[in-house]
Write an enzyme that holds these catalytic residues in place. Structure first.
Site, PDB file in Angstrom:
ATOM      1  N   LYS A 105       0.856  -1.175   0.000  1.00  0.00           N
ATOM      2  CA  LYS A 105       0.000   0.000   0.000  1.00  0.00           C
ATOM      3  C   LYS A 105       0.895   1.229   0.000  1.00  0.00           C
ATOM      4  CE  LYS A 105      -3.079   2.844   2.694  1.00  0.00           C
ATOM      5  NZ  LYS A 105      -3.531   3.171   4.056  1.00  0.00           N
ATOM      6  N   GLY A 166      -7.962   9.327  10.231  1.00  0.00           N
ATOM      7  CA  GLY A 166      -8.221   9.383  11.654  1.00  0.00           C
ATOM      8  C   GLY A 166      -9.288  10.366  12.084  1.00  0.00           C
TER       9      GLY A 166
END
Length: 263
Positions: A105, A166
């Site tokens: 990733k 987040g």
């Protein structure tokens, strides 16, 4: 458990039953990491190479003892990288540590405050990694044009943010995500911004192929229970997308029509 029968998620030629991908950061310990990953039903689990020990520090607890590669597909990520060189170096280190593992990733961040992707650096790093034989799943903005460019470079999955990493804000620009999905020929996986189960369901109802999340699970009051909730939300959202929702209407429509009744 797959979302619908004969409906696997295919990434780099490999079939997965689960469309929920999870992270391994922010948990209180490795045992909670293991339990949450299992409750989520995740098959692909992402690992921040610059922040996690997967064998490079033999005297420290090894994340792979809790998340064994025999059971999970380990997805090394370049979290914490802010330039091309660091991102490429991190992926190559992961390949060495994981015995030639090619699936990574890629994320190249722009700044520490927003953690938005630096798309120019991301494009450059993607070109290098694809040319070097990596199967690249790439974190990017929700810009449909950038998403298409990353696909054309050869990334095996494009991962637009739903909201900042987040933040837990949910899908902030549904129209951009929908545009990306409708024009993609590779899996589109929402990455970043999911806060709760309904956010995950919305992403799937838009037609996304999967969702990757970490903070939404790890920072819940009960991480393991939230992981289970997310699993079911992903399944429900995928099934709703495949089923096709009813059309929206401005006015009421009776559930039980009165035509043909005798009173």
């Amino acid at each position: 458990m797959s979302q619908t029968p004969n409906d696997p998620l295919i990434i780099a030629g490999v079939e997965y039953n689960s469309r929920l991908l999870t992270g391994t950061g922010k948990y209180k310990d490795l045992e909670e990491t293991r339990l949450a990953s299992e409750a989520a039903g995740a098959e692909i689990v992402t690992v921040a190479i610059r922040r996690s020990n997967i064998g490079q520090n033999p005297d420290e607890p090894n994340l792979l003892d809790a998340i064994p590669p025999e059971r999970f597909t380990i997805l090394p990520n370049t979290a914490g990288c802010y330039n091309v060189d660091d991102a490429v170096r991190t992926c190559r280190l992961a390949r060495e540590l994981l015995d030639g593992h090619k699936l990574v990733k890629l994320e190249v961040l722009g700044d520490q405050k927003t953690l938005y992707p630096n798309v120019l650096e991301t494009l450059k790093a993607a070109e290098i990694l694809v040319a070097d034989g990596f199967d690249v799943m790439v974190y990017t903005s929700d810009d449909p044009l950038i998403a298409k460019q990353l696909e054309e470079i050869g990334c095996c999955a494009v991962m637009p943010l739903a909201a900042p990493i987040g933040s837990g804000l949910g899908v902030q620009n549904r129209y951009n995500i929908l545009e990306i999905v409708e024009n993609a020929k590779v899996p589109i996986i929402v990455d970043a911004g999911v806060g709760t189960a309904s956010d995950a369901a919305i992403a799937m109802e838009l037609g996304c192929d999967g969702v990757l999340m970490n903070t939404a699970i790890a920072e819940a009051r009960d991480a393991v229970l939230m992981a289970s909730a997310m699993k079911h939300a992903i399944i429900a959202g995928r099934q709703a997308f495949k089923a096709g929702r009813m059309p929206r209407k401005r006015y009421a429509s009776a559930s039980s029509p009165i035509d043909g009744t005798f009173f």
